[in-house]
Scaffold this active site. Structure first.
Site, PDB file in Angstrom:
ATOM      1  N   TRP A 159     -60.886  41.982  49.340  1.00 57.91           N
ATOM      2  CA  TRP A 159     -61.966  41.499  50.214  1.00 57.91           C
ATOM      3  C   TRP A 159     -63.315  41.596  49.538  1.00 57.91           C
ATOM      4  O   TRP A 159     -64.152  40.695  49.694  1.00 57.91           O
ATOM      5  CB  TRP A 159     -61.943  42.228  51.553  1.00 57.91           C
ATOM      6  CG  TRP A 159     -60.649  42.018  52.263  1.00 57.91           C
ATOM      7  CD1 TRP A 159     -59.669  42.926  52.494  1.00 57.91           C
ATOM      8  CD2 TRP A 159     -60.147  40.763  52.772  1.00 57.91           C
ATOM      9  NE1 TRP A 159     -58.601  42.331  53.123  1.00 57.91           N
ATOM     10  CE2 TRP A 159     -58.868  41.001  53.314  1.00 57.91           C
ATOM     11  CE3 TRP A 159     -60.665  39.465  52.823  1.00 57.91           C
ATOM     12  CZ2 TRP A 159     -58.088  39.991  53.896  1.00 57.91           C
ATOM     13  CZ3 TRP A 159     -59.904  38.458  53.400  1.00 57.91           C
ATOM     14  CH2 TRP A 159     -58.630  38.725  53.930  1.00 57.91           C
TER      15      TRP A 159
ATOM     16  N   ASP B 114     -69.297  45.906  54.269  1.00 57.70           N
ATOM     17  CA  ASP B 114     -68.254  45.436  55.182  1.00 57.70           C
ATOM     18  C   ASP B 114     -67.429  46.656  55.577  1.00 57.70           C
ATOM     19  O   ASP B 114     -66.743  47.249  54.746  1.00 57.70           O
ATOM     20  CB  ASP B 114     -67.385  44.402  54.442  1.00 57.70           C
ATOM     21  CG  ASP B 114     -66.122  44.025  55.211  1.00 57.70           C
ATOM     22  OD1 ASP B 114     -65.921  44.503  56.340  1.00 57.70           O
ATOM     23  OD2 ASP B 114     -65.330  43.249  54.644  1.00 57.70           O
TER      24      ASP B 114
ATOM     25  N   LYS C  97     -59.541  45.111  63.862  1.00 58.86           N
ATOM     26  CA  LYS C  97     -58.732  46.215  63.373  1.00 58.86           C
ATOM     27  C   LYS C  97     -58.904  47.433  64.282  1.00 58.86           C
ATOM     28  O   LYS C  97     -57.947  47.977  64.799  1.00 58.86           O
ATOM     29  CB  LYS C  97     -59.107  46.533  61.933  1.00 58.86           C
ATOM     30  CG  LYS C  97     -58.770  45.351  61.019  1.00 58.86           C
ATOM     31  CD  LYS C  97     -59.351  45.461  59.635  1.00 58.86           C
ATOM     32  CE  LYS C  97     -59.114  44.190  58.837  1.00 58.86           C
ATOM     33  NZ  LYS C  97     -57.711  43.925  58.506  1.00 58.86           N
TER      34      LYS C  97
END
Lengths: 360, 360
Positions: A101, A171, A195
């Protein structure tokens, strides 16, 4: 088989109390005669929902007044473009490559400017976090970017990098609200909620107000410009109303649990149960060294693909689902987010122990 | 007061059967032991949900194989940028200005190229659709863009424009699935689902496959590039899983009602009840002339602001909520989408009739 323990990396488990409340109010939210899914986003009643969600989030995290909280769509992947488009002045930034990511974020930023890789843990398949005390950060970099918890590889920054005065952008998707978050250390901190916080389709950005600019890169689509949504309190167009509503219920649940400090304690305890077992197991091996271990995502392997597959299949039969690891790591991964109860982790460890004995 | 009749322009009413099914399956979808909100978007069970939603949508609309169906985030407003970024070759397109949303779409396209206003109904506050039989369309225009049903002004194209061979792109948000849709007449047809189809946070694009290109405008963010999502069947990143699930339930409900032909008949009947009353009323006046009237959004005024406000307030007390008109038109607006039952329209007309007599 009733409710399962779902170890998915996300979307993932939500608190049962939250699901039950949403279920009870499904056709008639608080006597309004409407489902939250049916409400005009311009109505007083929905305005209360989003305002209360923001207020509870601010309380939970301790967001100072000089930071905006935005509820956006498109997930982290869309923020990969929004971050450089909104923050670039010199069109140069530094990225730390700790996995998939972080790397995707850098690649997107590189499409609009010079996104420099400052450090990488690729040499050891991202099983650690690089030393970030003295990175080659230059004064013309508009920001330094990290992915603070790496869902796939199960690593987490033990401390924030030394950004040498540059803005830090993080992030935090897969660790969002799992522990206290000192917003003042960041220029921008954001997370997809799917999540740890709510259903997929909402990303929450916390942005210091002076970084919300009108003079963004000229190619920025209106919807990706933070100022567009900030000026309208996340209601420039119709948001994901249902998603925001569920996040709001989760915020209230977290406050009731004692807040983020209490969640951290609980999450450390849960993670310790699993790591302690893994560290003594002769069959299962954790892939990440202690200083860098995530509290949320715990990858482990047997070293034998057939054994891994057998374990994953048998675990599912016992109501322990989605423990298969990401293809780039192999083996297994147990994601143990906020809503995973301690009993779920214990059930997993008990099953692993039994499986280990049977397959010794 | 129990369930209300909600005349909101969107988000708006959903079929009660859909809400009840979602409620029943909230904590345990079809014996999976999980809520749909908790499912990994990479799991077999969610894959079935999205595949079935797409298959039902294709069946309902009759989408040919050479068109892709994408479930995206960010609403129509994000497509205002995606359309030009994905379709521009000459960076020139034609737009017909029939109100707020058509105009916003043109303004966004103008940021990336030459977005020409081909015609406008602004002169009469957008109460009609311009003659589109011979527009100043040039061969170098990459497409012609319309907003086919104008939520705010209550107009609808009586027939599609003559595009002189250029691709037609249409935003059908506020008439989506309210009547048959001949996809082959369009290059791209899309709609936000939050009016007629599902909860906010999903936009469905139907795009002829040859228009899904890799060589889009270079400034296109990865998430706005249609090819990104088309290559991954709308699962490039985590989509709005819950929203897609609810849309899927609505598709099944629509199929059970007899499909889009049957819905059109029902919607024409519902709209006629309201327009017939308005055309003979001495107090309430419809703002749109018959050829251009929307079946979905019906604005009307008394010509007296105080009387309008009184009506809106009293209607709400009688369980007829959100009938206040948009500020640019004033007065009232009744949005009577697919899920608004005939009884709701009749209840509104009865109340209007009573109100008219009381205030004669």
């Amino acid at each position: 088989m009733g409710r399962v323990y779902n170890f998915s990396a996300g979307p993932a488990m939500l608190p049962v109390e939250v699901l039950e409340e949403a279920q009870a109010d499904m056709l008639d939210y608080k006597g309004s005669g409407q489902s939250v899914m049916e409400m005009s986003h311009r109505s007083k009643i929905f305005d209360n929902i989003i305002k209360e969600a923001e207020a509870d989030f601010r309380k939970l995290v301790g967001v100072p007044d000089n930071y905006s909280v935005l509820f956006l769509q498109g997930g982290g992947s869309q923020q990969f473009a929004a971050v450089p488009l909104n923050l670039y002045k010199n069109r140069k930034a530094g990225y730390i490559n700790t996995g998939n990511w972080a790397n995707k974020a850098r690649q997107e930023a590189a499409r609009f400017g010079n996104a420099v890789e400052l450090a990488s843990s690729k040499d050891k398949n991202y099983t650690y976090i690089p030393d970030c005390s003295d990175l080659p950060i230059t004064d013309d970099m508009d920001y330094v970017y990290i992915c603070q918890n790496n869902t796939i590889y199960g690593t987490r920054y033990p401390e924030l990098p030394n950004t040498k005065g540059r803005e830090l952008v993080s992030d935090v998707s897969s660790m969002f609200l799992s522990e206290p978050l000192d917003v003042t250390k960041y220029g921008v901190v954001y997370g997809g909620v799917q999540k740890n916080v709510g259903p997929a389709g909402v990303v929450i950005d916390v942005i210091r107000k002076d970084l919300i600019r009108d003079d963004v890169c000229p190619e920025t689509p209106t919807m990706l410009k933070w100022k567009t949504q900030d000026d309208k309190d996340s209601l420039y167009n119709t948001p994901n109303c249902w998603g925001i509503y569920i996040c709001g219920l989760v915020f209230k649940w977290l406050l009731k649990q004692g807040g983020l400090g209490a969640m951290k304690e609980r999450n450390e305890h849960k993670a310790a149960i699993l790591y302690d077992y893994l560290d003594q197991s002769k069959l299962f091996h954790p892939t990440v060294q202690p200083p860098y271990r995530s509290l949320m995502n715990v990858p482990f392997v047997t070293g034998d693909k057939e054994m891994d597959a057998k374990f994953v299949a048998e675990a599912a039969e016992h109501g322990l689902v989605n423990v298969k690891g990401h293809r780039t790591v192999g083996g297994m991964r147990a994601s143990i987010y906020n809503a995973m109860p301690e009993e779920g982790v214990k059930a997993l460890v008990e099953f692993m122990d039994k499986f280990e004995k049977e397959n010794a």
